[in-house]
Structure formats: C-alpha cells, structure tokens
Design a protein around this motif. Structure first.
Motif, PDB file in Angstrom:
ATOM      1  N   SER A   1       5.862   2.129  -6.777  1.00 50.13           N
ATOM      2  CA  SER A   1       6.636   1.200  -6.363  1.00 50.13           C
ATOM      3  C   SER A   1       6.191   0.474  -4.790  1.00 50.13           C
ATOM      4  O   SER A   1       5.146   0.915  -4.194  1.00 50.13           O
ATOM      5  CB  SER A   1       7.929   1.998  -5.492  1.00 50.13           C
ATOM      6  OG  SER A   1       7.601   2.941  -4.749  1.00 50.13           O
ATOM      7  N   GLY A   2       6.927  -0.480  -4.433  1.00 53.57           N
ATOM      8  CA  GLY A   2       6.428  -1.409  -3.477  1.00 53.57           C
ATOM      9  C   GLY A   2       5.636  -2.758  -3.936  1.00 53.57           C
ATOM     10  O   GLY A   2       5.479  -2.822  -5.032  1.00 53.57           O
ATOM     11  N   SER A   3       5.388  -3.385  -2.901  1.00 53.77           N
ATOM     12  CA  SER A   3       4.702  -4.730  -3.140  1.00 53.77           C
ATOM     13  C   SER A   3       3.354  -4.349  -3.498  1.00 53.77           C
ATOM     14  O   SER A   3       2.659  -3.403  -3.424  1.00 53.77           O
ATOM     15  CB  SER A   3       4.984  -5.504  -1.812  1.00 53.77           C
ATOM     16  OG  SER A   3       3.922  -4.987  -0.774  1.00 53.77           O
ATOM     17  N   PRO A   4       3.116  -5.387  -4.279  1.00 52.87           N
ATOM     18  CA  PRO A   4       1.446  -5.408  -4.604  1.00 52.87           C
ATOM     19  C   PRO A   4       0.622  -5.049  -3.436  1.00 52.87           C
ATOM     20  O   PRO A   4      -0.476  -4.260  -3.732  1.00 52.87           O
ATOM     21  CB  PRO A   4       1.095  -6.914  -5.328  1.00 52.87           C
ATOM     22  CG  PRO A   4       2.627  -7.316  -5.709  1.00 52.87           C
ATOM     23  CD  PRO A   4       3.298  -6.593  -4.596  1.00 52.87           C
ATOM     24  N   TYR A   5       0.830  -5.731  -2.350  1.00 53.15           N
ATOM     25  CA  TYR A   5       0.028  -5.190  -1.080  1.00 53.15           C
ATOM     26  C   TYR A   5       0.024  -3.913  -0.810  1.00 53.15           C
ATOM     27  O   TYR A   5      -0.994  -3.322  -0.406  1.00 53.15           O
ATOM     28  CB  TYR A   5       0.547  -6.152   0.136  1.00 53.15           C
ATOM     29  CG  TYR A   5      -0.275  -6.033   1.236  1.00 53.15           C
ATOM     30  CD1 TYR A   5      -1.475  -6.324   1.409  1.00 53.15           C
ATOM     31  CD2 TYR A   5       0.469  -5.202   2.273  1.00 53.15           C
ATOM     32  CE1 TYR A   5      -2.291  -6.018   2.706  1.00 53.15           C
ATOM     33  CE2 TYR A   5      -0.256  -4.641   3.502  1.00 53.15           C
ATOM     34  CZ  TYR A   5      -1.686  -5.222   3.852  1.00 53.15           C
ATOM     35  OH  TYR A   5      -2.113  -4.987   4.956  1.00 53.15           O
ATOM     36  N   GLU A   6       1.382  -3.126  -0.778  1.00 51.49           N
ATOM     37  CA  GLU A   6       1.391  -1.811  -0.578  1.00 51.49           C
ATOM     38  C   GLU A   6       0.612  -1.049  -1.459  1.00 51.49           C
ATOM     39  O   GLU A   6       0.226  -0.013  -1.224  1.00 51.49           O
ATOM     40  CB  GLU A   6       2.858  -1.527  -0.296  1.00 51.49           C
ATOM     41  CG  GLU A   6       3.490  -2.283   0.945  1.00 51.49           C
ATOM     42  CD  GLU A   6       5.053  -1.835   0.845  1.00 51.49           C
ATOM     43  OE1 GLU A   6       5.597  -1.875   2.070  1.00 51.49           O
ATOM     44  OE2 GLU A   6       5.575  -1.877  -0.199  1.00 51.49           O
ATOM     45  N   GLN A   7       0.793  -1.427  -2.823  1.00 46.70           N
ATOM     46  CA  GLN A   7       0.099  -0.734  -3.555  1.00 46.70           C
ATOM     47  C   GLN A   7      -1.367  -0.831  -3.819  1.00 46.70           C
ATOM     48  O   GLN A   7      -2.392   0.422  -3.696  1.00 46.70           O
ATOM     49  CB  GLN A   7       0.363  -1.207  -5.158  1.00 46.70           C
ATOM     50  CG  GLN A   7       1.816  -1.008  -5.495  1.00 46.70           C
ATOM     51  CD  GLN A   7       2.225  -1.575  -6.936  1.00 46.70           C
ATOM     52  OE1 GLN A   7       1.333  -2.140  -7.519  1.00 46.70           O
ATOM     53  NE2 GLN A   7       3.534  -1.314  -7.364  1.00 46.70           N
ATOM     54  N   ARG A   8      -2.015  -1.773  -3.235  1.00 45.53           N
ATOM     55  CA  ARG A   8      -3.313  -1.914  -2.893  1.00 45.53           C
ATOM     56  C   ARG A   8      -3.893  -1.156  -1.860  1.00 45.53           C
ATOM     57  O   ARG A   8      -4.879  -0.696  -1.789  1.00 45.53           O
ATOM     58  CB  ARG A   8      -3.703  -3.625  -2.913  1.00 45.53           C
ATOM     59  CG  ARG A   8      -5.137  -3.781  -2.904  1.00 45.53           C
ATOM     60  CD  ARG A   8      -5.386  -4.043  -4.383  1.00 45.53           C
ATOM     61  NE  ARG A   8      -6.907  -4.337  -4.469  1.00 45.53           N
ATOM     62  CZ  ARG A   8      -7.711  -3.664  -5.110  1.00 45.53           C
ATOM     63  NH1 ARG A   8      -7.361  -2.711  -5.924  1.00 45.53           N
ATOM     64  NH2 ARG A   8      -9.018  -4.074  -5.087  1.00 45.53           N
ATOM     65  N   LEU A   9      -3.094  -1.297  -0.824  1.00 49.04           N
ATOM     66  CA  LEU A   9      -3.547  -0.597   0.211  1.00 49.04           C
ATOM     67  C   LEU A   9      -3.571   0.897  -0.006  1.00 49.04           C
ATOM     68  O   LEU A   9      -4.263   1.801   0.576  1.00 49.04           O
ATOM     69  CB  LEU A   9      -2.482  -0.843   1.586  1.00 49.04           C
ATOM     70  CG  LEU A   9      -2.619  -0.095   2.943  1.00 49.04           C
ATOM     71  CD1 LEU A   9      -4.108  -0.471   3.456  1.00 49.04           C
ATOM     72  CD2 LEU A   9      -1.775  -0.639   3.808  1.00 49.04           C
ATOM     73  N   ALA A  10      -2.283   1.456  -0.701  1.00 39.64           N
ATOM     74  CA  ALA A  10      -2.401   2.938  -1.100  1.00 39.64           C
ATOM     75  C   ALA A  10      -3.630   3.239  -1.821  1.00 39.64           C
ATOM     76  O   ALA A  10      -3.998   4.426  -1.760  1.00 39.64           O
ATOM     77  CB  ALA A  10      -1.327   3.049  -1.779  1.00 39.64           C
ATOM     78  N   GLU A  11      -4.074   2.377  -2.678  1.00 40.14           N
ATOM     79  CA  GLU A  11      -5.343   2.684  -3.748  1.00 40.14           C
ATOM     80  C   GLU A  11      -6.359   2.816  -2.600  1.00 40.14           C
ATOM     81  O   GLU A  11      -7.371   3.742  -2.905  1.00 40.14           O
ATOM     82  CB  GLU A  11      -5.540   1.485  -4.644  1.00 40.14           C
ATOM     83  CG  GLU A  11      -4.542   1.473  -5.773  1.00 40.14           C
ATOM     84  CD  GLU A  11      -4.546   0.314  -6.616  1.00 40.14           C
ATOM     85  OE1 GLU A  11      -5.701  -0.366  -6.620  1.00 40.14           O
ATOM     86  OE2 GLU A  11      -3.882  -0.070  -7.396  1.00 40.14           O
ATOM     87  N   ALA A  12      -6.683   1.747  -1.866  1.00 44.89           N
ATOM     88  CA  ALA A  12      -7.696   1.746  -0.792  1.00 44.89           C
ATOM     89  C   ALA A  12      -7.726   3.082   0.047  1.00 44.89           C
ATOM     90  O   ALA A  12      -8.837   3.631   0.092  1.00 44.89           O
ATOM     91  CB  ALA A  12      -7.628   0.611  -0.088  1.00 44.89           C
ATOM     92  N   MET A  13      -6.599   3.491   0.675  1.00 46.60           N
ATOM     93  CA  MET A  13      -6.573   4.610   1.420  1.00 46.60           C
ATOM     94  C   MET A  13      -6.976   5.864   0.535  1.00 46.60           C
ATOM     95  O   MET A  13      -7.428   6.783   0.755  1.00 46.60           O
ATOM     96  CB  MET A  13      -5.004   4.983   2.025  1.00 46.60           C
ATOM     97  CG  MET A  13      -4.940   3.790   2.990  1.00 46.60           C
ATOM     98  SD  MET A  13      -5.895   3.698   4.152  1.00 46.60           S
ATOM     99  CE  MET A  13      -5.584   5.259   5.323  1.00 46.60           C
TER     100      MET A  13
END
Length: 120
Positions: free
Chosen positions: A2-14
C-alpha cells in the motif's frame, strides 16, 4: 504493497539498504578472520599474513635457512610476504566487489566505490 509509488520505492530502497548493510557486516566479519599463507619460490620460508596484509606467521622450512646467506633469506621472506599481501588484497577486493556494483532492484543505489574498502 500500500501507499504511493514514491513510498513503495522508498520502502524497497530501505529494504535493499538494510540487506546490503547486513551483507557488508557479514563480509567484514569473514575478512577479519582471513589469512593467506605462501611459501617462497625456493621453499625456504612460509609466510602468513592477516586481513590488513600484516605478517602474522613466519616459518623456516626444512632448516634451509641455516645454509642461506642473510641477504638471500631476507629476500625469500620479503618475496613470500609480498605475494601473500597481494593475494590478501585480491581476496578483500573479491569479498567487497558485489557492493561496488549498482543494485539490480534499486538502480539509484549505485554501490560503494572500491576505494572505500581498500584500506580496511
């Protein structure tokens, strides 16, 4: 996810960053225990170096050192030490090589420059 694409991308990066930190810590621990042992070409000495290329062991083999000139024996020690240091440096570079390449999952994570790990 869930969340925006930006949040998803940030979660992947983290997540990728956390996995990389864990892998680097494991590689550092593995390398901290590493040692390389080399015999001189004339087989008169055996030298062991640790992860920083420091001399950790020196053995004189088969009493050959008793009949060698001091300069010849010193040259054999230095030759074996230089070869062992070179092998240890290559081993360290190989251990850290995966961390110098960009992430396949998160291309923005470009990897750490090789120079970061050369001096331990």
């Amino acid at each position: 996810m869930s969340g925006s694409p930006y949040e998803q991308r940030l979660a992947e990066a983290m997540a990728e960053l956390d996995a990389t930190r864990t892998a680097v810590a494991r590689a550092e621990a593995e390398l901290a225990e590493a040692a390389v042992t080399v015999r001189s070409k004339d087989r008169s000495v055996e030298v062991t170096v640790g992860p920083q290329g420091e001399l950790t062991g020196l053995r004189f083999l088969e009493d050959r050192h008793r009949t060698m000139a001091a300069g010849q024996l010193a040259a054999s020690v230095l030759e074996a030490a230089a070869e062992a240091r070179g092998l240890m440096a290559r081993q360290a570079m190989d251990v850290f090589a995966p961390f110098t390449r960009p992430s396949t999952r998160v291309p923005e994570l470009t990897g750490v420059p090789e120079e970061e790990h050369r001096h331990g």
